[in-house]
Design a protein around this motif. Structure first.
Motif, PDB file in Angstrom:
ATOM      1  N   ASP A  91       0.870  -1.174   0.000  1.00  0.00           N
ATOM      2  CA  ASP A  91       0.000   0.000   0.000  1.00  0.00           C
ATOM      3  C   ASP A  91       0.908   1.226   0.000  1.00  0.00           C
ATOM      4  N   THR A 132       1.520   5.392  -0.567  1.00  0.00           N
ATOM      5  CA  THR A 132       0.868   6.696  -0.565  1.00  0.00           C
ATOM      6  C   THR A 132       1.923   7.786  -0.703  1.00  0.00           C
ATOM      7  N   GLY A 136      -1.339  10.681  -4.067  1.00  0.00           N
ATOM      8  CA  GLY A 136      -1.402   9.419  -4.796  1.00  0.00           C
ATOM      9  C   GLY A 136      -1.488   8.239  -3.855  1.00  0.00           C
ATOM     10  N   ARG A 137      -2.208   7.208  -4.296  1.00  0.00           N
ATOM     11  CA  ARG A 137      -2.306   5.978  -3.511  1.00  0.00           C
ATOM     12  C   ARG A 137      -2.413   4.795  -4.456  1.00  0.00           C
ATOM     13  N   LYS A 138      -1.687   3.741  -4.133  1.00  0.00           N
ATOM     14  CA  LYS A 138      -1.666   2.551  -4.985  1.00  0.00           C
ATOM     15  C   LYS A 138      -1.626   1.315  -4.108  1.00  0.00           C
ATOM     16  N   GLU A 150      -1.655  -2.927  -4.143  1.00  0.00           N
ATOM     17  CA  GLU A 150      -1.456  -4.152  -4.924  1.00  0.00           C
ATOM     18  C   GLU A 150      -1.492  -5.347  -3.990  1.00  0.00           C
ATOM     19  N   GLU A 172      -6.056   7.810  -6.577  1.00  0.00           N
ATOM     20  CA  GLU A 172      -5.964   6.363  -6.750  1.00  0.00           C
ATOM     21  C   GLU A 172      -5.851   5.946  -8.219  1.00  0.00           C
ATOM     22  N   SER A 173      -5.713   6.916  -9.117  1.00  0.00           N
ATOM     23  CA  SER A 173      -5.592   6.593 -10.552  1.00  0.00           C
ATOM     24  C   SER A 173      -4.316   7.176 -11.149  1.00  0.00           C
ATOM     25  N   ARG A 174      -3.307   7.381 -10.313  1.00  0.00           N
ATOM     26  CA  ARG A 174      -2.048   7.915 -10.807  1.00  0.00           C
ATOM     27  C   ARG A 174      -1.339   6.902 -11.712  1.00  0.00           C
ATOM     28  N   ASP A 175      -0.663   7.435 -12.770  1.00  0.00           N
ATOM     29  CA  ASP A 175      -0.002   6.557 -13.736  1.00  0.00           C
ATOM     30  C   ASP A 175       1.407   6.194 -13.267  1.00  0.00           C
ATOM     31  N   ASP A 176       2.091   5.362 -14.076  1.00  0.00           N
ATOM     32  CA  ASP A 176       3.427   4.886 -13.716  1.00  0.00           C
ATOM     33  C   ASP A 176       4.434   6.026 -13.637  1.00  0.00           C
ATOM     34  N   TRP A 197       4.440   7.593 -10.192  1.00  0.00           N
ATOM     35  CA  TRP A 197       5.125   6.794  -9.183  1.00  0.00           C
ATOM     36  C   TRP A 197       6.616   6.746  -9.422  1.00  0.00           C
TER      37      TRP A 197
END
Length: 858
Positions: free
Chosen positions: A206, A208, A227-229, A231, A411-415, A418
């Motif tokens: 997780d 952020t 941003g939050r991702k 997996e 929650e929809s940030r691209d590569d 990151w």
């Protein structure tokens, strides 16, 4: 099994998440090397520079400074381990010896006596102690070192990553379990953990990116999530969000400048806080260089190793600032903390061009387990702070009450986002979670285990799959079968629609059957949410309008329960619950929650009640409007399918409501006005735990039937419930004005930890006191009539207009209960003894009682 508190949900879900993978899949190929760590059997600390050598002479190795080793494997030979101050150890390396080892060595007291400097052992003293004198300077300089005291504004960017993994995997055992050729995705996910020398299986991450802002003039913090991702396996169940949320709160950021540091859902005394000198023992070790900074190295540990405190190392700048350059923390082996086998915390501070020293690194590694090696979990929390800026910030940054604001596209940030903001690269296994999840979902048996896990953790059955996500969930499962005195055996089928059917319109309800009463009951609720929901209608913040239609029966005390009244686990009652009423109601509700903890509620209700069981009041029809305001500053809410869970109770909470009944509206004939208010707060007492206080009061202003008077909250089950009276019968007292005080003190084992033998059990003390003052004004007092005694025809007796067993309180005599409890029995059980202190002379009153619950905490 009893109620699952927020701690239960977190622990069981997290452990189930990391446990179910080994049942689906098997391990990696056998290795030709042995890796591991050598530790002290008493303290759990790693042993640096320990020597390892096979008896047959095949090589000699030395552990590094962290006690880690990586040696060749020589089967059917003895591995000899030696270290200064420890008893030599010999291990036979056989075919079934794991490829990762945790070797424990016992201190050799005889050897230590031979090498220690002769002289009388000195008792630790703070007087004339140079370590203590240095720490007094550190504590005194805290205010000047804290950015909140030196700058009007500041902001910085925080990157944080939380990773959960199965710990201590055994490749040899997994290899024997089956064929690995079709499970390359699993083999690729296994990775070596440098922190403990074990093989781990990362399951979820997780990440952020948050901009943290502060304004001194209003002492306001604002965290803007950029941003939050997420997996991994946490995405497989709705409760996975709760696991991540609680894991972040349990392994929270460490702020040394706080006197009491929130950590593991408790409070730990800061080693540089105002109470540090009295709580810890400090020892000078050495002076050394960290990069270009000359530092003084100190070690510290709590006076009582079982108290909630750290042990570790401080590296203090050898200059007039006495600022912390580095801090390494762990928890004493003897600490009362549950579930934690090992934990390492590393804090790094760096100097900016402005001359300010700031925190740049805050990392945590922890190993957890249920019992021994059962359910072993590894947790990694990486935190990096960059881009410190002390320029003034616009007022709009601090508008509103919410401490945390999540940007819409977070929650929809691209590569690319990151790649630019991930200031600490992903570890092996963390960068492969997408492939791992793809392979996991394709593995045999995944569907069955996944469905079973969801039912166990969420208490609902989903009518869907990965291709066709569930639009309707069946549940709660624990309400399918229940029992009460009126219905006898009761069966119920419940459902709720999800965001997969509509993101704004939701329907929930149930149909129930009482087999003794032969009654059929229902409840249906239609909700329109003004804000979009992902899956659950109760997702924070709630901004909705709901229409409810229900026909059912209940005990008046059911309204105070923490659970659904049909919860199977609350079937057993210590009091006869046959005072019941049948109700038919239609309700229109409007609910609006503001970010920051402010909630407004308005409802219109029309309800018909009929007495059943031991109640006798005929029919009652009411038409009511109610408005309430609730303010919980700083609250944090997480949703499960069963209920919303509040994760923060450390700020004051305020509540006020007013209900107005109308005369002559839709058949109602009783006008009334009822006002209630409450305030709650929790007070932390350093290592003495915390005290929770709640004050509640209310007034029924009008003359009303007794069913509309105020009934004290009573708990008629054997499960302990907060803020309810445990020895008060349902409707034992009625009032039209009251004040209620609840005080409880969780001592966190402060007393038990100082009692020989008893301290080994790691029990924790609990004391509680509840008090109710109430009265009935003349207009609402029961009327007394003379009636014939059924048992003695011809004899007249007095009969109250209130039901038998329902009484008025003496305004000069409060009702009181005292509670003494023991927490943390076998880490999960809470048992409390309840004593009724007043109104004990009535027939059928219980003066004493025992209540329990399952309560998992750290």
């Amino acid at each position: 099994m009893t109620q699952l508190s927020k701690y239960n949900i977190l622990l069981f879900t997290a452990l189930l998440l990391v446990l179910f993978c080994p049942f689906l899949i098997t391990g990696a190929a056998a290795q030709e090397r042995i890796r591991g760590v050598v530790v002290d059997s008493e303290t759990g600390d790693s042993i640096a520079m320990a020597s390892l050598q096979y008896k047959g002479g095949d090589g000699k190795w030395t552990c590094d400074q962290s006690g880690l080793f990586d040696i060749e494997r020589a089967e059917e030979d003895y591995l000899q381990i030696t270290a200064v101050g420890y008893k030599p150890l010999k291990i036979l390396v056989a075919s079934n010896t794991p490829d990762t080892l945790r070797i424990t060595m016992k201190p050799d007291s005889k050897h230590l006596k031979q090498v220690e400097v002769k002289g009388k052992k000195k008792k630790y003293s703070r007087k004339d102690n140079p370590a203590v004198e240095l720490m007094r300077r550190v504590v005194a300089n805290n205010k000047a070192a804290n950015l909140k005291n030196t700058h009007d504004f500041y902001k910085f960017t925080n990157y944080q990553r939380l990773t959960l993994a199965v710990n201590n995997m055994n490749p040899a055992e997994l290899t024997r379990a089956g064929n690995l050729k079709k499970r390359q995705w699993y083999i690729d996910q296994l990775t070596y953990c440098e922190e403990n020398g074990k093989l781990i299986l990362p399951l979820s991450t997780d990440e952020t990116v948050t901009e943290r802002c502060y304004r001194r003039s209003t002492d306001t913090e604002r965290n803007i999530v950029k941003g939050r991702k997420v997996e991994g396996v946490n995405q497989l169940i709705e409760t996975g969000e709760l696991v991540n949320k609680y894991a972040k709160e349990i392994f929270a950021n460490i702020d040394l400048y706080q006197d009491q540091i929130p950590f593991l859902r408790n409070r730990f005394t800061s080693p540089i806080g105002s109470g540090a000198i009295s709580f810890y023992r400090f020892y000078l070790v050495d002076t050394l260089m960290i990069d270009n900074d000359r530092c003084i190295h100190l070690e510290f540990l709590p006076n009582n190793l079982q108290d909630f405190g750290f042990r570790g190392d401080l590296y203090v700048l050898a200059d007039s600032s006495a600022h912390i350059r580095r801090c390494e923390l762990t928890i004493p082996r003897k600490s009362d903390v549950n579930w934690i086998n090992n934990i390492k915390i590393n804090l790094e501070y760096e100097k900016l061009a402005t001359g300010d020293w700031v925190l740049t690194k805050d990392d945590i590694f922890s190993e957890l387990s249920i019992v021994g090696k059962i359910g072993e979990v590894a947790v990694f929390r990486v935190s990096r702070n960059t881009g410190y800026d002390f320029s003034p910030l616009p007022d709009k940054v601090f508008s509103g009450y919410a401490k945390e604001v999540i940007e819409e596209d977070a929650e929809s940030r691209d590569d690319l986002f990151w790649a630019q903001n991930r200031t600490e690269k992903l570890r092996p296994g963390e960068d492969n979670l997408k492939n791992f999840m793809t392979g996991l979902k394709k593995s045999s048996g995944f569907g069955v285990i996944h469905a079973g896990l969801k039912i166990l953790t969420e208490n609902f059955i989903e009518l869907g799959n990965d291709k066709h996500p569930s639009k309707i969930d069946i549940g709660p499962i624990n309400t399918i079968v229940s029992y009460n005195m009126y219905d006898g055996l009761r069966t119920r089928l419940s459902f709720v629609t999800t965001g997969n059917l509509s993101h704004h319109v939701f329907l929930k309800g149930y149909v129930a059957r009482g087999w003794k009463s032969k009654g059929t009951y229902y409840n249906a609720a239609l909700t329109y949410s003004f804000n979009r929901k992902k899956y659950l209608v109760t997702e924070y913040p709630q901004r909705s309008i709901t229409f409810i239609s229900a026909y059912d029966n209940m005990s008046p005390s059911d309204r105070f329960g923490a659970h659904d009244k049909d919860n199977f686990f609350t079937i057993l009652k210590w009091d006869n619950d046959n005072k019941r009423l049948l109700y038919n109601q239609q309700v229109l509700e409007f609910n609006y929650e503001f970010n920051g903890g402010l909630e407004t509620f308005f409802s219109l209700k029309h309800e018909k009640q009929r007495a059943i069981g031991d109640l006798d009041f005929g029919d009652l029809t009411i038409s009511e409007a109610k408005v309430s305001i609730q303010f919980k500053p700083g609250q944090s809410i997480v949703n499960t399918k069963q209920r919303r869970v509040q994760t923060n109770y450390d700020k004051p909470e305020f509540y006020i409501s007013h209900a107005m009944g109308f005369d002559g509206v839709l058949g109602s004939n009783f006008p009334y006005n009822m006002t209630e208010a409450s305030i709650y707060n929790r007070f932390w007492l350093n290592s003495w735990g915390y005290i929770s206080c709640k004050l509640t009061g209310g007034i029924q202003w009008n003359k009303v039937p007794y069913m509309l008077l105020i009934m004290p909250p009573s708990n008629t089950s054997f499960i302990a419930q907060d803020f309810n009276f445990n020895l008060l019968k349902s409707m034992e007292f009625l009032n039209d004005r009251y004040a209620k005080l609840d005080v409880s003190w969780n001592l966190n084992g402060k007393i038990f930890n100082r009692i020989p033998l008893l301290k080994k059990l790691k029990w924790r003390e609990y004391i509680g006191f509840s008090c109710l003052w109430g009265t009935v004004s003349d207009k609402n007092k029961p009327t007394i009539t003379m009636v014939e005694d059924p048992a003695n025809p011809g004899m007249m007796i007095e009969k109250s207009s209130w039901p038998e067993g329902v009484r008025m309180m003496d305004p000069k005599k409060p009702y009181m209960e005292f509670v003494v409890g023991i927490h943390n029995i076998l880490k999960i059980f809470h048992i409390q003894y309840v004593r009724r202190l007043s109104y004990t002379g009535y027939e059928g009153v219980q003066k004493n009682g025992v209540r329990f619950r399952v309560e998992i905490s750290f």
